[in-house]
Design a protein around this motif. Structure first.
Motif, PDB file in Angstrom:
ATOM      1  N   ALA A  33     -33.448 -39.624  73.614  1.00  9.63           N
ATOM      2  CA  ALA A  33     -33.007 -40.015  74.953  1.00  9.63           C
ATOM      3  C   ALA A  33     -34.178 -39.985  75.939  1.00  9.63           C
ATOM      4  O   ALA A  33     -34.044 -40.401  77.079  1.00  9.63           O
ATOM      5  N   LYS A  34     -35.335 -39.509  75.460  1.00 10.94           N
ATOM      6  CA  LYS A  34     -36.501 -39.380  76.340  1.00 10.94           C
ATOM      7  C   LYS A  34     -37.097 -40.741  76.669  1.00 10.94           C
ATOM      8  O   LYS A  34     -37.110 -41.649  75.840  1.00 10.94           O
ATOM      9  N   VAL A  35     -37.605 -40.867  77.907  1.00  8.69           N
ATOM     10  CA  VAL A  35     -38.264 -42.085  78.368  1.00  8.69           C
ATOM     11  C   VAL A  35     -39.602 -41.675  78.979  1.00  8.69           C
ATOM     12  O   VAL A  35     -39.656 -40.730  79.769  1.00  8.69           O
ATOM     13  N   PHE A  36     -40.654 -42.386  78.605  1.00 10.27           N
ATOM     14  CA  PHE A  36     -41.978 -42.131  79.159  1.00 10.27           C
ATOM     15  C   PHE A  36     -42.530 -43.408  79.746  1.00 10.27           C
ATOM     16  O   PHE A  36     -42.178 -44.504  79.312  1.00 10.27           O
ATOM     17  N   PHE A  37     -43.407 -43.286  80.739  1.00 13.57           N
ATOM     18  CA  PHE A  37     -44.062 -44.450  81.326  1.00 13.57           C
ATOM     19  C   PHE A  37     -45.529 -44.140  81.539  1.00 13.57           C
ATOM     20  O   PHE A  37     -45.927 -42.978  81.669  1.00 13.57           O
ATOM     21  N   TRP A  38     -46.343 -45.184  81.569  1.00 13.39           N
ATOM     22  CA  TRP A  38     -47.773 -45.038  81.804  1.00 13.39           C
ATOM     23  C   TRP A  38     -48.022 -45.101  83.307  1.00 13.39           C
ATOM     24  O   TRP A  38     -47.684 -46.083  83.958  1.00 13.39           O
ATOM     25  N   SER A  39     -48.581 -44.040  83.859  1.00 15.73           N
ATOM     26  CA  SER A  39     -48.911 -43.987  85.280  1.00 15.73           C
ATOM     27  C   SER A  39     -50.326 -44.521  85.476  1.00 15.73           C
ATOM     28  O   SER A  39     -51.294 -43.916  84.998  1.00 15.73           O
ATOM     29  N   THR A  40     -50.432 -45.642  86.159  1.00 11.10           N
ATOM     30  CA  THR A  40     -51.765 -46.205  86.415  1.00 11.10           C
ATOM     31  C   THR A  40     -52.538 -45.347  87.419  1.00 11.10           C
ATOM     32  O   THR A  40     -53.757 -45.330  87.390  1.00 11.10           O
ATOM     33  N   GLU A  41     -51.818 -44.651  88.281  1.00 10.62           N
ATOM     34  CA  GLU A  41     -52.483 -43.763  89.239  1.00 10.62           C
ATOM     35  C   GLU A  41     -53.051 -42.524  88.555  1.00 10.62           C
ATOM     36  O   GLU A  41     -54.181 -42.127  88.791  1.00 10.62           O
ATOM     37  N   GLU A  42     -52.237 -41.894  87.687  1.00  6.48           N
ATOM     38  CA  GLU A  42     -52.631 -40.660  87.005  1.00  6.48           C
ATOM     39  C   GLU A  42     -53.399 -40.932  85.709  1.00  6.48           C
ATOM     40  O   GLU A  42     -53.995 -40.028  85.139  1.00  6.48           O
ATOM     41  N   LYS A  43     -53.310 -42.186  85.232  1.00  2.62           N
ATOM     42  CA  LYS A  43     -53.945 -42.587  83.979  1.00  2.62           C
ATOM     43  C   LYS A  43     -53.493 -41.719  82.794  1.00  2.62           C
ATOM     44  O   LYS A  43     -54.301 -41.269  81.978  1.00  2.62           O
ATOM     45  N   GLN A  44     -52.179 -41.503  82.744  1.00  2.00           N
ATOM     46  CA  GLN A  44     -51.599 -40.743  81.641  1.00  2.00           C
ATOM     47  C   GLN A  44     -50.108 -41.052  81.540  1.00  2.00           C
ATOM     48  O   GLN A  44     -49.506 -41.558  82.477  1.00  2.00           O
ATOM     49  N   TRP A  45     -49.533 -40.721  80.377  1.00  7.97           N
ATOM     50  CA  TRP A  45     -48.101 -40.891  80.172  1.00  7.97           C
ATOM     51  C   TRP A  45     -47.347 -39.805  80.919  1.00  7.97           C
ATOM     52  O   TRP A  45     -47.782 -38.657  80.954  1.00  7.97           O
ATOM     53  N   GLN A  46     -46.238 -40.175  81.542  1.00  9.86           N
ATOM     54  CA  GLN A  46     -45.386 -39.226  82.251  1.00  9.86           C
ATOM     55  C   GLN A  46     -43.940 -39.443  81.831  1.00  9.86           C
ATOM     56  O   GLN A  46     -43.550 -40.552  81.462  1.00  9.86           O
TER      57      GLN A  46
END
Length: 66
Positions: A3-16
């Motif tokens: 059920a987990k969802v992750f996204f790539w943060s272009t600001e943080e330059k990492q998956w969140q």
């Protein structure tokens, strides 16, 4: 299946991690439109323990974190 969802943060330059889906599923299609994010379909566990294709359309509600 998760059920987990992750996204790539272009600001943080990492998956969140984003808010989780209501139940675990796989092969869900995510699409952004009009500034909103939607999850379409995917396979979920049926009561018999088999994968079942669902026609769910789940919008991300950032205000409720769901």
């Amino acid at each position: 299946m998760t059920a987990k969802v992750f996204f790539w943060s272009t600001e943080e330059k990492q998956w969140q991690q984003a808010p989780s889906l209501p139940e675990g599923r796989h092969h869900t299609y995510l699409q952004a439109a009009g500034g909103k994010l939607f999850a379409f379909g995917g396979f979920i566990n049926s009561a018999q323990g088999q994968w079942l294709n669902t026609a769910d359309v789940l919008p991300l509600d950032e205000a409720k974190n769901t």
